[in-house]
Each structure stands twice: as structure tokens, then as C-alpha cells.
Write a protein that holds these residues in place. Structure first.
Motif, PDB file in Angstrom:
ATOM      1  N   LEU A  65       0.565  -0.972  -0.206  1.00  0.00           N
ATOM      2  CA  LEU A  65      -0.039  -0.505   0.319  1.00  0.00           C
ATOM      3  C   LEU A  65       1.281   1.480  -0.237  1.00  0.00           C
ATOM      4  CD1 LEU A  65      -2.858   0.727   0.214  1.00  0.00           C
ATOM      5  CD2 LEU A  65      -3.078   1.030   2.510  1.00  0.00           C
ATOM      6  N   GLU A  66       1.020   1.620  -1.205  1.00  0.00           N
ATOM      7  CA  GLU A  66       1.541   3.441  -1.029  1.00  0.00           C
ATOM      8  C   GLU A  66       0.954   4.454  -0.783  1.00  0.00           C
ATOM      9  OE1 GLU A  66       3.629   5.621  -4.800  1.00  0.00           O
ATOM     10  OE2 GLU A  66       3.487   4.075  -5.385  1.00  0.00           O
ATOM     11  N   VAL A  67       1.037   4.999  -0.026  1.00  0.00           N
ATOM     12  CA  VAL A  67       1.300   6.375   0.353  1.00  0.00           C
ATOM     13  C   VAL A  67       0.977   7.200  -0.601  1.00  0.00           C
ATOM     14  CG1 VAL A  67       1.658   9.346   1.663  1.00  0.00           C
ATOM     15  CG2 VAL A  67       1.909   6.378   2.845  1.00  0.00           C
ATOM     16  N   GLY A  68      -0.304   8.244  -0.672  1.00  0.00           N
ATOM     17  CA  GLY A  68      -0.662   9.325  -2.138  1.00  0.00           C
ATOM     18  C   GLY A  68       0.322   9.990  -1.655  1.00  0.00           C
ATOM     19  N   LEU A  69       0.023  10.987  -0.615  1.00  0.00           N
ATOM     20  CA  LEU A  69       0.858  12.301  -0.501  1.00  0.00           C
ATOM     21  C   LEU A  69       0.652  12.257   1.358  1.00  0.00           C
ATOM     22  CD1 LEU A  69      -0.558  16.245  -2.328  1.00  0.00           C
ATOM     23  CD2 LEU A  69      -0.371  15.286   0.628  1.00  0.00           C
ATOM     24  N   GLY A  70       1.848  13.144   1.735  1.00  0.00           N
ATOM     25  CA  GLY A  70       2.495  12.747   2.890  1.00  0.00           C
ATOM     26  C   GLY A  70       2.357  11.562   3.575  1.00  0.00           C
ATOM     27  N   GLY A  71       1.373  11.257   4.887  1.00  0.00           N
ATOM     28  CA  GLY A  71       1.383   9.809   5.410  1.00  0.00           C
ATOM     29  C   GLY A  71       0.458   9.794   6.759  1.00  0.00           C
ATOM     30  N   ARG A  72       0.784  10.608   7.367  1.00  0.00           N
ATOM     31  CA  ARG A  72      -0.489  10.789   8.743  1.00  0.00           C
ATOM     32  C   ARG A  72      -1.814  11.247   8.475  1.00  0.00           C
ATOM     33  NH1 ARG A  72       1.795  11.993  13.850  1.00  0.00           N
ATOM     34  NH2 ARG A  72       3.691  12.258  13.220  1.00  0.00           N
ATOM     35  N   TYR A  73      -2.342  11.630   7.315  1.00  0.00           N
ATOM     36  CA  TYR A  73      -3.949  12.351   7.136  1.00  0.00           C
ATOM     37  C   TYR A  73      -3.460  11.779   5.670  1.00  0.00           C
ATOM     38  CZ  TYR A  73      -3.532  14.711  11.410  1.00  0.00           C
ATOM     39  OH  TYR A  73      -3.657  15.908  12.639  1.00  0.00           O
ATOM     40  N   ASP A  74      -2.524  11.238   4.926  1.00  0.00           N
ATOM     41  CA  ASP A  74      -3.263  10.469   3.466  1.00  0.00           C
ATOM     42  C   ASP A  74      -4.081   9.578   4.031  1.00  0.00           C
ATOM     43  OD1 ASP A  74      -2.130   9.907   0.617  1.00  0.00           O
ATOM     44  OD2 ASP A  74      -2.488   7.570   1.960  1.00  0.00           O
ATOM     45  N   ALA A  75      -4.854   9.300   2.840  1.00  0.00           N
ATOM     46  CA  ALA A  75      -6.250   8.839   2.873  1.00  0.00           C
ATOM     47  C   ALA A  75      -5.561   7.267   2.999  1.00  0.00           C
ATOM     48  CB  ALA A  75      -6.760   8.483   1.468  1.00  0.00           C
ATOM     49  N   THR A  76      -4.630   6.437   2.596  1.00  0.00           N
ATOM     50  CA  THR A  76      -4.289   5.154   2.773  1.00  0.00           C
ATOM     51  C   THR A  76      -4.098   4.839   4.366  1.00  0.00           C
ATOM     52  OG1 THR A  76      -1.960   5.069   2.389  1.00  0.00           O
ATOM     53  CG2 THR A  76      -2.974   5.335   1.001  1.00  0.00           C
ATOM     54  N   ASN A  77      -3.822   6.319   5.446  1.00  0.00           N
ATOM     55  CA  ASN A  77      -3.153   5.439   6.677  1.00  0.00           C
ATOM     56  C   ASN A  77      -4.565   5.571   7.448  1.00  0.00           C
ATOM     57  OD1 ASN A  77      -1.710   5.476   8.452  1.00  0.00           O
ATOM     58  ND2 ASN A  77      -1.497   7.421   9.371  1.00  0.00           N
ATOM     59  N   VAL A  78      -5.983   4.662   7.106  1.00  0.00           N
ATOM     60  CA  VAL A  78      -6.744   4.415   7.527  1.00  0.00           C
ATOM     61  C   VAL A  78      -6.984   3.034   8.026  1.00  0.00           C
ATOM     62  CG1 VAL A  78      -8.725   5.805   6.659  1.00  0.00           C
ATOM     63  CG2 VAL A  78      -7.779   3.389   5.593  1.00  0.00           C
ATOM     64  N   ILE A  79      -5.385   1.948   7.861  1.00  0.00           N
ATOM     65  CA  ILE A  79      -4.659   1.309   8.169  1.00  0.00           C
ATOM     66  C   ILE A  79      -4.094   0.952   9.925  1.00  0.00           C
ATOM     67  CG2 ILE A  79      -3.293  -1.133   8.179  1.00  0.00           C
ATOM     68  CD1 ILE A  79      -5.491  -0.096   5.652  1.00  0.00           C
ATOM     69  N   ASP A  80      -4.601   0.322  10.910  1.00  0.00           N
ATOM     70  CA  ASP A  80      -4.646   0.582  12.091  1.00  0.00           C
ATOM     71  C   ASP A  80      -3.359  -0.240  12.406  1.00  0.00           C
ATOM     72  OD1 ASP A  80      -7.048   1.641  12.835  1.00  0.00           O
ATOM     73  OD2 ASP A  80      -8.378   0.198  12.916  1.00  0.00           O
ATOM     74  N   LYS A  81      -3.104  -1.370  11.842  1.00  0.00           N
ATOM     75  CA  LYS A  81      -1.719  -2.230  12.314  1.00  0.00           C
ATOM     76  C   LYS A  81      -1.520  -2.964  11.173  1.00  0.00           C
ATOM     77  CE  LYS A  81       1.212  -4.670  15.812  1.00  0.00           C
ATOM     78  NZ  LYS A  81       0.700  -5.463  16.470  1.00  0.00           N
ATOM     79  N   PRO A  82      -0.883  -1.877  10.261  1.00  0.00           N
ATOM     80  CA  PRO A  82       0.647  -2.558   9.345  1.00  0.00           C
ATOM     81  C   PRO A  82       1.140  -3.717   9.928  1.00  0.00           C
ATOM     82  CG  PRO A  82       1.337   0.056   9.330  1.00  0.00           C
ATOM     83  CD  PRO A  82       0.244  -0.090   9.925  1.00  0.00           C
TER      84      PRO A  82
END
Length: 441
Positions: free
Chosen positions: A144-161
């Protein structure tokens, strides 16, 4: 609601949902995912990848290594180059396939219905679409690649990678992340989660300090390049070493010295995810990984035919200062191995530091031919790109398109056929691949 006949039609409708102001947050997406019965909680183990440069290449290496081990691998990347489908790869026996049109339409429409006209960014709703698809198709792992940034990126809804990865961090997307490298590093470090190992690629010391402080705060153990793992080239081989042991591997198929570090970061991440992954899988991965428009040589197609016989044509989507540096280093290596005049064809966006990007090619490129990028409202005019090139100390001319630039090069007399690099934007790279008839498959 009428059923759309194409995915492009639905994606166009999504533009109307865009908030007037894009605030980096997760609330809109979390609300939509709840209506979809939380697909983000029904995924295979996730390897989450943030960073400024090298994310896509690192993901490409991991995918090739995992598939060599017989793993079914989902992949989410952005942006696409030619077709939206490039962003979503669904794991299947014998290797993943880009999502097909029928499945994509069904998922897009499901997200559109669930969202019910609420304000949401395009990236948020297409990330929901990807997560829905990934939850519906079994696989062994999701890259899963982050789109922009990280903390508030849409992909960061993952609780525990299973593993978090941060590739080299530099200044980019200043309109969203700011111009301070410490602040950008803090945003990238926002993907680190308690108990999930974080694999940190080669970083400036100030970036590494920020990441280490954030990791300690959230309780994420770190595996750090240059400290816990390393790599170097020796006798035409890639040597990787960490606490598990040493790997003697072929050089990556992806050209450029920076790809050794991307491959090493991929190996370090997979050693955390699958400690017993056989060495032959790493070897197969570095030999077979492909990542379009990242120092890609175009050997066939109508564009190379426009150049003088014997010319080299290279394509790279690099667009920030750090990306320009590693790209120029690769061109310098090529020059040392086989000297040729270097001509850079460049088109960029107004949001990028074009002069800083091109300054890397001073004393290396004979000329920059400035071109526009068609269909992009944030594209610089060729005149603006040329002015930036002159500011960077480079000789420059203008052309109305990259095809016209190639034709201009062909009209000149060359004692040695030139090496031509088209660069400055992934959007430009996508245009080039489309025009050459060589889109990603």
C-alpha cells in the motif's frame, strides 16, 4: 442514479464531490468506509510505504520478490501514467493483474452510492474503491503506497500494518506539507504504528532524528538503513547485509545507483515480514522488477524512430530536487560508461521547483528543450520551464511538444548519436508512453 458505462465517466463525476478546500484529514474517508462495512479491516497483511522518492520502485521490488516466492500480492500505487487501472493490481495465481474494467466500475459505483453525494476528495474515494476491491479478493499481502504525506493520507486508515516503510524523504508538495524538511518528515512518520516494525531507508540526519523520535513516541521498533542493514556494489553485484546475514545478488534490472538502495530497503522490509524468505526470491526480484517511467529506456516505438539512428531515449518522471539529483547521477554514470551528448527535454508543473530540479544537470546536459504538458492546468508553459533552466545555468530552447523537440534534435548534426532524457513530471511521462504505444500493462 444512472449506471455509468465506463470507469472514466464515474471518475469524472467524482470531481464534483471535491471539497472547496482540501484539508488533509481522515474523517471523510472513515465515514465512507463505515458505510461500506469497513473493508479496511478485511485486508491481507499490509506493508505500508511512505516517502518522497523511491516509493514506487521499492514497492516494485517487493512485489517481484514476493511473487517469486509464490505469494499473491495486491498493490496500490499512484499516480497512474496512462490508465487509471494501473493504480490497483489484484493478486492472483501466477502474478497480479491490473483491475479489469468491469470490477472497477462495480467498486466505483458501490463507493459512489455509499458516499451519497457527500464532499470527499477524489483520492479519498478512489482509495475507498481500492480497499473495497482488495477486501473482496483474497491475497497474501497488500503493498500500500501513500499518496501524499503520511499521517493524514487516505491510506493511513490502516490500524496496524505488518511493516511500515519510509523511503528517502525530501522537500515536495510544499503546498500541502510545507517547506520545512522536519515537518515533512513528521508527516511521513505518521504511518508508524505501535508494535509494527518500521523500515527506514537512507535519510538525511535531520529526517532520521524526527522519525526516530516519532517511532519512540508511538512504540514502533525501527530497522534503519546504514545502521541495521546496508548495501553496496562489488564486482558488478549487489551485496546486501543485515543481522540475518549477507546476500550476494545481481544488480537490479532497474538502472541507476539509487535502485540499489531501493532494492535493499525492499529486502529489509521483507525480512521483517517473512524472515525465512529464500535468497533466490530476492535474486529473482532484483532481476525482474519493472517500474515504468523511472529511468526507463525506450528502445522501440515511434518516438525513438524520430531521433538520429543510434540515439538513446530515456524517460523518467522525476520532478523534485532530490529526484533530479539521483537522475543526474545516473546520467553521469552513463556518460562515463559511453560518452554521448545529453539533451534534456523537460516539462514541469507550477507546484515544483523547476530551477532546483534542473540545476542538477548543469555541466552535464548540453541543452534543455522546454516543452508544455498537455491537458494539465498546473503545467508550466514552455517559456516558464526555459526561464527556470536559464536560472539554473543551462542553455535552453523551446518546443511546442516533446515530439517536436525530438524532431528538432533529429535536424542537427551529431558526431555521436545523442542521449536524450525526457523528464520533469509523471504527467509528461504518461503522455510519452501513450504516444509511444508502450503504456504499462
Amino acid at each position: 442514479m444512472a449506471t455509468a458505462t465506463t470507469s472514466d465517466a464515474i471518475l469524472t463525476r467524482f470531481l464534483d464531490l471535491h471539497p472547496r478546500k482540501i484539508d488533509l484529514s481522515l474523517g471523510r474517508l472513515e465515514a465512507l468506509l463505515a458505510k461500506l462495512d469497513h473493508p479496511e479491516k478485511k485486508l491481507p497483511p499490509v506493508i505500508h510505504v511512505a516517502g518522497t522518492n523511491g516509493k514506487g520502485s521499492t514497492v516494485a521490488f517487493m512485489r517481484a520478490m514476493l511473487e517469486a516466492a509464490g505469494q499473491n500480492v495486491h498493490v496500490y500505487t499512484s499516480p497512474h501514467l496512462v490508465h487509471f487501472h494501473e493504480r490497483i493490481r489484484l493478486g492472483a495465481n501466477g502474478g497480479g493483474k491490473l483491475v479489469d474494467e468491469e470490477a472497477l466500475i462495480a467498486a466505483l459505483e458501490a463507493c459512489e452510492r455509499a458516499n451519497d453525494g457527500a464532499a470527499i476528495t477524489v483520492f479519498e474515494i478512489i482509495t475507498a474503491t481500492a480497499l473495497l476491491l482488495f477486501s473482496q479478493h483474497p491475497a497474501d499481502v497488500l503493498l500500500l503506497e501513500v499518496g501524499l504525506g503520511g499521517r493524514y493520507d487516505a491510506t493511513n486508515v490502516i490500524d496496524k500494518p505488518a511493516v511500515s516503510v519510509i523511503t528517502p524523504v525530501s522537500i515536495d508538495h510544499v503546498e500541502f506539507l510545507g517547506s520545512a524538511i522536519e515537518g515533512i518528515a513528521l508527516e511521513k512518520a505518521g504511518i508508524l504504528k505501535r508494535g509494527a516494525p518500521g523500515v527506514i531507508g537512507w535519510q538525511e540526519m535531520v529526517v532520521r532524528d524526527v522519525i526516530e523520535r516519532e517511532a519512540e513516541k508511538v512504540g514502533a521498533p525501527l530497522v534503519i538503513a546504514g545502521q541495521d542493514f546496508n548495501c553496496y556494489e562489488e564486482r558488478g553485484r549487489l551485496v546486501y547485509e543485515d543481522t540475518i546475514g549477507l546476500l550476494d545478488l545481481p544488480l537490479p534490472r532497474l538502472p541507476g545507483h539509487h535502485q540499489l538502495e531501493n532494492a535493499a530497503t525492499a529486502i529489509a522490509a521483507l525480512r521483517q515480514f517473512m524472515p525465512n524468505l529464500p535468497a533466490q526470491c530476492f535474486e529473482a526480484g532484483v532481476r525482474t522488477a519493472v517500474w515504468p517511467a523511472r529511468l526507463q529506456r525506450l528502445r522501440n516505438g515511434p518516438l525513438i524512430a524520430l531521433l538520429p539512428q543510434g540515439s538513446e531515449l530515456w524517460l523518467d518522471g522525476g520532478h523534485n530536487v532530490a529526484g533530479g539529483r539521483v537522475l543526474a547521477e545516473a546520467m553521469a554514470d552513463f556518460e562515463e560508461q559511453a560518452p554521448r551528448p545529453l539533451i534534456v527535454i523537460c516539462g514541469t508543473l507550477t507546484t515544483k521547483d523547476t530551477a532546483g530540479f534542473l540545476a542538477n544537470f548543469r555541466d552535464l546536459a548540453r541543452e534543455v528543450i522546454a516543452v508544455p504538458i498537455g491537458g494539465e492546468h498546473q503545467a508550466r508553459s514552455a517559456a516558464d520551464v526555459a526561464a527556470a533552466a536559464q536560472t539554473a545555468g543551462l542553455s535552453t530552447t523551446l518546443a511546442e511538444s516533446f515530439e517536436a523537440a525530438l524532431q528538432t534534435i533529429a535536424t542537427r548534426s551529431w558526431p555521436v548519436a545523442p542521449r536524450v532524457l525526457i523528464t520533469g513530471s509523471l504527467y509528461l511521462a504518461g503522455e510519452v508512453l501513450k504516444a509511444n504505444g508502450t503504456p504499462p500493462d
